[in-house]
Design a protein around this motif. Structure first.
Motif, PDB file in Angstrom:
ATOM      1  N   PHE A  55       0.838  -1.203   0.000  1.00  0.00           N
ATOM      2  CA  PHE A  55       0.000   0.000   0.000  1.00  0.00           C
ATOM      3  C   PHE A  55       0.871   1.251   0.000  1.00  0.00           C
ATOM      4  CE2 PHE A  55      -2.160   3.450   2.217  1.00  0.00           C
ATOM      5  CZ  PHE A  55      -3.271   3.603   1.398  1.00  0.00           C
ATOM      6  N   GLU A  56       1.906   1.274   0.831  1.00  0.00           N
ATOM      7  CA  GLU A  56       2.805   2.425   0.865  1.00  0.00           C
ATOM      8  C   GLU A  56       3.424   2.669  -0.514  1.00  0.00           C
ATOM      9  OE1 GLU A  56       4.717   3.124   5.228  1.00  0.00           O
ATOM     10  OE2 GLU A  56       5.588   1.472   4.068  1.00  0.00           O
ATOM     11  N   ALA A  57       3.829   1.608  -1.192  1.00  0.00           N
ATOM     12  CA  ALA A  57       4.423   1.743  -2.527  1.00  0.00           C
ATOM     13  C   ALA A  57       3.406   2.286  -3.526  1.00  0.00           C
ATOM     14  CB  ALA A  57       4.975   0.397  -2.998  1.00  0.00           C
ATOM     15  N   GLU A  58       2.161   1.841  -3.422  1.00  0.00           N
ATOM     16  CA  GLU A  58       1.106   2.324  -4.325  1.00  0.00           C
ATOM     17  C   GLU A  58       0.828   3.805  -4.094  1.00  0.00           C
ATOM     18  OE1 GLU A  58      -2.260  -0.243  -3.805  1.00  0.00           O
ATOM     19  OE2 GLU A  58      -1.256  -1.952  -4.729  1.00  0.00           O
ATOM     20  N   VAL A  59       0.844   4.244  -2.842  1.00  0.00           N
ATOM     21  CA  VAL A  59       0.646   5.673  -2.539  1.00  0.00           C
ATOM     22  C   VAL A  59       1.812   6.472  -3.107  1.00  0.00           C
ATOM     23  CG1 VAL A  59       0.562   7.397  -0.686  1.00  0.00           C
ATOM     24  CG2 VAL A  59      -0.835   5.322  -0.528  1.00  0.00           C
ATOM     25  N   ALA A  60       3.025   5.982  -2.908  1.00  0.00           N
ATOM     26  CA  ALA A  60       4.214   6.687  -3.410  1.00  0.00           C
ATOM     27  C   ALA A  60       4.203   6.814  -4.932  1.00  0.00           C
ATOM     28  CB  ALA A  60       5.491   5.973  -2.948  1.00  0.00           C
ATOM     29  N   SER A  61       3.687   5.802  -5.618  1.00  0.00           N
ATOM     30  CA  SER A  61       3.675   5.830  -7.084  1.00  0.00           C
ATOM     31  C   SER A  61       2.440   6.523  -7.657  1.00  0.00           C
ATOM     32  CB  SER A  61       3.742   4.404  -7.639  1.00  0.00           C
ATOM     33  OG  SER A  61       2.525   3.724  -7.399  1.00  0.00           O
ATOM     34  N   ASN A  66      -4.056   8.121  -0.204  1.00  0.00           N
ATOM     35  CA  ASN A  66      -4.231   8.039   1.250  1.00  0.00           C
ATOM     36  C   ASN A  66      -5.223   9.078   1.760  1.00  0.00           C
ATOM     37  OD1 ASN A  66      -2.796  10.411   1.150  1.00  0.00           O
ATOM     38  ND2 ASN A  66      -1.076   9.685   2.387  1.00  0.00           N
ATOM     39  N   HIS A  67      -5.781   9.887   0.876  1.00  0.00           N
ATOM     40  CA  HIS A  67      -6.794  10.901   1.195  1.00  0.00           C
ATOM     41  C   HIS A  67      -6.321  11.877   2.270  1.00  0.00           C
ATOM     42  CE1 HIS A  67      -9.854   9.150  -1.431  1.00  0.00           C
ATOM     43  NE2 HIS A  67      -9.330   7.994  -1.070  1.00  0.00           N
TER      44      HIS A  67
END
Length: 195
Positions: A55-61, A66-67
């Protein structure tokens, strides 16, 4: 800005990746943000680490959103979760938040003792599952909200209603335990199992 914390725990003994996926879902994060939450703290256990990191990687990309919520997590705290649960209590710079937990008796009792709002979500994949019965009964008695994986946003809204009427632990009608039955006796009484 006033902080508002949502603390999620999956417990220490059984994986509950479905709960992690549900709280990291964009729709639920949007509901948290719309409800004034600023921080999501996850106790994800040893098996949930990969879900959290993905999830962290998806937010970074930019693949996930993360709203605007500060999201952090950890696997396990050998000292217990009292500090994390207490972080949802109101303080001068913090609005009252929520604990979302698997419906295990230990985590439920911890949250009730600390006197924080609680959404208990049963892990229905467990063998000989007692979590549904416990969540249903304690919700009926007004201690918590019985949450469901497929609609945590509704449980969050319900928790705002329960804040006004939530029962406190221990129940006011409980004094010294002359029976000597201890915690098992308290749980039997709370669940309505009388000798």
């Amino acid at each position: 800005m006033t902080q508002r914390v949502c603390f999620v725990t999956i417990g220490a003994t059984a994986a509950f990746n479905q709960l992690l996926q549900a709280v990291l879902n964009s729709q639920f994060l949007q509901t948290l943000q719309a409800s004034g939450y600023t921080k999501l703290l996850l106790q994800y256990g040893k098996d949930g680490h990969s879900i959290f990191k993905a999830f962290e990687a998806e937010v970074a990309s930019g693949e996930a959103d993360n709203h605007g919520i500060d999201i952090s997590g950890f696997d396990f705290n050998k000292l217990g979760l009292g500090q994390e649960m207490s972080s949802v209590k109101a303080a001068k710079d913090r609005a009252e938040g929520i604990v979302i937990s698997h419906a295990g008796s230990g985590s439920i009792l911890d949250a009730m003792r600390i006197d924080v709002p609680l959404i208990a979500v049963p892990n229905t994949s467990l063998l000989h599952n007692h979590q549904v019965d416990l969540a249903e009964e304690l919700a009926r008695q007004g201690y918590l909200v019985h949450g469901h994986l497929d609609n945590l946003s509704a449980a969050l809204a319900e928790s705002d209603i329960l804040r006004k009427t939530r029962q406190t632990w221990p129940p006011q009608n409980v004094g010294a335990d002359p029976s000597g039955r201890g915690l098992a006796g308290v749980m039997d009484d709370e669940m309505g199992f009388y000798d």
